[in-house]
Design an enzyme around this catalytic site. Structure first.
Site, PDB file in Angstrom:
ATOM      1  N   ASP A 412      -0.056 -21.141   0.314  1.00 14.37           N
ATOM      2  CA  ASP A 412       0.529 -20.219  -0.659  1.00 14.37           C
ATOM      3  C   ASP A 412      -0.271 -20.336  -1.954  1.00 14.37           C
ATOM      4  OD1 ASP A 412       2.296 -18.425  -2.020  1.00 14.37           O
ATOM      5  OD2 ASP A 412       3.925 -19.113  -0.725  1.00 14.37           O
ATOM      6  N   GLY A 435      -4.069 -20.902  -2.048  1.00 16.77           N
ATOM      7  CA  GLY A 435      -4.933 -19.752  -1.813  1.00 16.77           C
ATOM      8  C   GLY A 435      -4.175 -18.447  -1.914  1.00 16.77           C
ATOM      9  N   ASP A 436      -4.906 -17.353  -1.770  1.00 16.92           N
ATOM     10  CA  ASP A 436      -4.369 -15.999  -1.830  1.00 16.92           C
ATOM     11  C   ASP A 436      -4.520 -15.372  -0.459  1.00 16.92           C
ATOM     12  OD1 ASP A 436      -4.164 -13.164  -2.078  1.00 16.92           O
ATOM     13  OD2 ASP A 436      -4.602 -13.302  -4.222  1.00 16.92           O
ATOM     14  N   PHE A 437      -3.399 -14.967   0.159  1.00 16.79           N
ATOM     15  CA  PHE A 437      -3.514 -14.474   1.539  1.00 16.79           C
ATOM     16  C   PHE A 437      -4.210 -13.125   1.655  1.00 16.79           C
ATOM     17  CE2 PHE A 437       1.297 -13.999   0.799  1.00 16.79           C
ATOM     18  CZ  PHE A 437       1.220 -12.723   0.260  1.00 16.79           C
ATOM     19  N   HIS A 456       7.074  -7.548   4.832  1.00 13.72           N
ATOM     20  CA  HIS A 456       7.984  -6.478   4.399  1.00 13.72           C
ATOM     21  C   HIS A 456       7.909  -6.244   2.885  1.00 13.72           C
ATOM     22  CE1 HIS A 456      11.817  -9.027   3.341  1.00 13.72           C
ATOM     23  NE2 HIS A 456      10.728  -9.567   2.860  1.00 13.72           N
TER      24      HIS A 456
END
Length: 547
Positions: A412, A435-437, A456
């Site tokens: 995350d 991190g950045d997904f 969602h």
């Protein structure tokens, strides 16, 4: 096998007398109805339908009655009916009182099976022997005692064609069960069609009655159907207010009057009484004759340790204000939250630590409810799993705790994983990776890639970029696990995910998805949907990399 009404009735009573429950029930038709009038305090009274309920009825006798004598005359047949006259004497085990009565039993038999049983006995003598409180109207329906009166104040009101009105309290049972019990009463009493009025806990029962037993119900008045939906925000805001200001928690400690509660919660006594009376009509509270309020089982869900406490408090302020601009989302397809607050939902949270913590607490509280399909899955062939966007690690911790052989990774944003604290029993098996997904490389060579309640949040284009990033990290034999809502592809039945779908649009511009939506999104992102496991709150969607 006995087939005449007299022979079947005689065989049933013989099996009953020798406590051969299976033998007695074998003579009962699947749609059999038992009608035994009398006070609900007498466990052998009421309306019953079906062999299972009749089995329970037979089994109640040894714990309630001790026979002191029984005699009967030979049965008399009238067409499909057999009438048996006789006399019984009992000792009531709970009170020690003696009771005796003449009786007439009526058995209706078709094709060797009993379809209807009625007994005419001295029901008043039985009620007195059981020391029944006859000042309150009660009836047993399929073994459950229902309380009713002839007012219009209860959560479910039946308006009968004869002009009579019956108001029922709702027992703590599933709405479908209550609906089937009341349908039996309506049908057997010849009341159909009844006009239904309801509020609170009665609303779900009314819906179930109309769905499963439409022939027993008068068509609804359209105004009465739509008006509560238009004014529903009043109920939701009343719930939010009493939860946020500690009224629910005070009632959880002990029932109290509105005046006493107001002094303890810093609220206005008159206003609080009016709030509480509204919520009492919704089935969340009760009020006695002395003005003392108490939580019902439904209202207890709002207490600090209740399953809906965080949902109630977190929907009360910013989310509610965002919905005031719902027309913006309808016109543009963009999130109303941004329009109202001048920032995105996650941007707004990032600048407000207290609200962010409350949001994360809410998400963590829902993990167990949402993760049922995931946690009940067989993990024996899996060694490593990464939870993408896993927040404070609640889900990955639950997964590792349930499967001691697993190694886990929490992925995350840096400020999020910095707050993660793994308990001692799972900490040696879990690693936090910031991190950045969207843009960061994800941990490679994992057996399973889990993403829960993330996709969602995003429209299809952004969700597709997340999935494509995951696909790049995966080996051919790895699998993707998505824990999220799966909406039905049709609108023929209500689904709670439809409410969440619009809430995602209003807050984030995101969406809930149907099976066909998930199939399309996964296909365009390099995956093949392989299986969906439904769950009580969220479903588990499994996908394999497309080779």
């Amino acid at each position: 096998m006995a087939s005449s009404p007299a022979a079947v009735a005689t065989a049933f009573l013989a099996a009953f007398a020798r406590r051969d429950v299976d033998g007695a029930v074998a003579l009962v038709a699947e749609d059999a109805v038992w009608q035994v009038d009398g006070a609900a305090a007498v466990p052998s009274t009421g309306l019953l339908c079906g062999p299972d309920r009749i089995r329970e009825w037979i089994n109640c006798f040894p714990s309630a009655f001790r026979s002191q004598g029984f005699r009967s005359e030979p049965p008399v047949e009238h067409g499909p009916e057999a009438l048996i006259h006789g006399w019984f004497a009992y000792t009531i085990l709970t009170t020690g009182r003696q009771v005796e009565s003449d009786f007439t039993m009526r058995f209706t038999v078709h094709n060797g099976l009993i379809h209807r049983y009625q007994i005419y006995e001295d029901s008043l003598a039985l009620a007195l022997a059981f020391e029944a409180d006859l000042s309150v109207s009660r009836i047993r329906l399929n073994g459950t005692v229902y309380t009713y009166d002839e007012t219009s104040d209860g959560p479910l009101v039946l308006e009968l064609p004869q002009g009579r009105t019956l108001s029922f309290a709702i027992p703590p049972l599933p709405a479908d069960t209550v609906a089937h019990d009341l349908a039996l009463l309506i049908r057997e009493r010849g009341w159909a069609p009844v006009r239904l009025r309801s509020h609170g806990a009665g609303t779900a029962v009314t819906s179930a009655l109309r769905t499963h037993h439409p022939a027993l119900c008068s068509p609804p008045e359209l105004d009465a159907v739509l008006r509560p939906k238009i004014m529903g925000f009043i109920v939701s805001q009343a719930i939010f207010a009493v939860t946020k200001l500690g009224v629910v928690e005070a009632l959880r400690a002990a029932p109290a009057t509105a005046h006493s509660l107001a002094a303890r919660t810093g609220t206005d006594a008159d206003a609080l009484a009016r709030f509480l009376r509204l919520l009492a009509t919704e089935g969340l509270l009760t009020e006695d004759r002395d003005g003392v309020f108490a939580l019902t089982d439904l209202g207890t869900l709002l207490a600090s340790d209740g399953s809906l406490h965080h949902l109630a408090t977190n929907l009360s302020d910013e989310v509610y204000r965002a919905w005031s601009a719902a027309s913006h989302s309808l016109r543009t397809g963009k999130p109303a939250f941004d329009e109202v607050f001048g920032d995105s939902w996650f941007g707004w949270l990032a600048n407000r630590p207290a609200e962010s913590e409350a949001f994360n607490t809410t998400q963590a509280a829902l993990v167990t409810q949402r993760a049922h399909a995931l946690l009940s899955r067989d993990w024996s062939d899996v060694n490593t799993v990464v939870d993408i966007g896993g927040g404070n690690g609640t889900l990955i911790t639950a997964l590792l705790r349930a499967n001691p052989h697993l190694q886990g990774t929490l992925f995350d944003q840096p400020q999020v994983v910095a707050q993660a604290a793994f308990p001692p029993d799972t900490a040696p098996r879990c690693t936090a990776v910031p991190g950045d997904f969207f843009t960061s490389p994800l941990p490679p060579a994992q057996d399973r890639y889990l993403i829960s309640q993330i996709l969602h949040d995003w429209p299809d284009e952004a969700a597709g970029r997340i999935l494509s990033n995951i696909r790049e990290a995966m080996r051919p034999n790895a699998r993707l696990l998505i824990l999220d809502q799966v909406l039905p592809d049709t609108t023929t039945q209500p689904h709670p995910g439809r409410l969440l779908d619009l809430n995602m649009l209003i807050l984030l511009g995101g969406r809930e998805r149907s099976t066909s939506d998930w199939t399309s999104l996964l296909t365009t992102s390099g995956f093949t949907l392989t299986h969906i496991t439904p769950g009580p709150r969220s479903s588990l969607i499994e996908a394999a990399p497309t080779l």
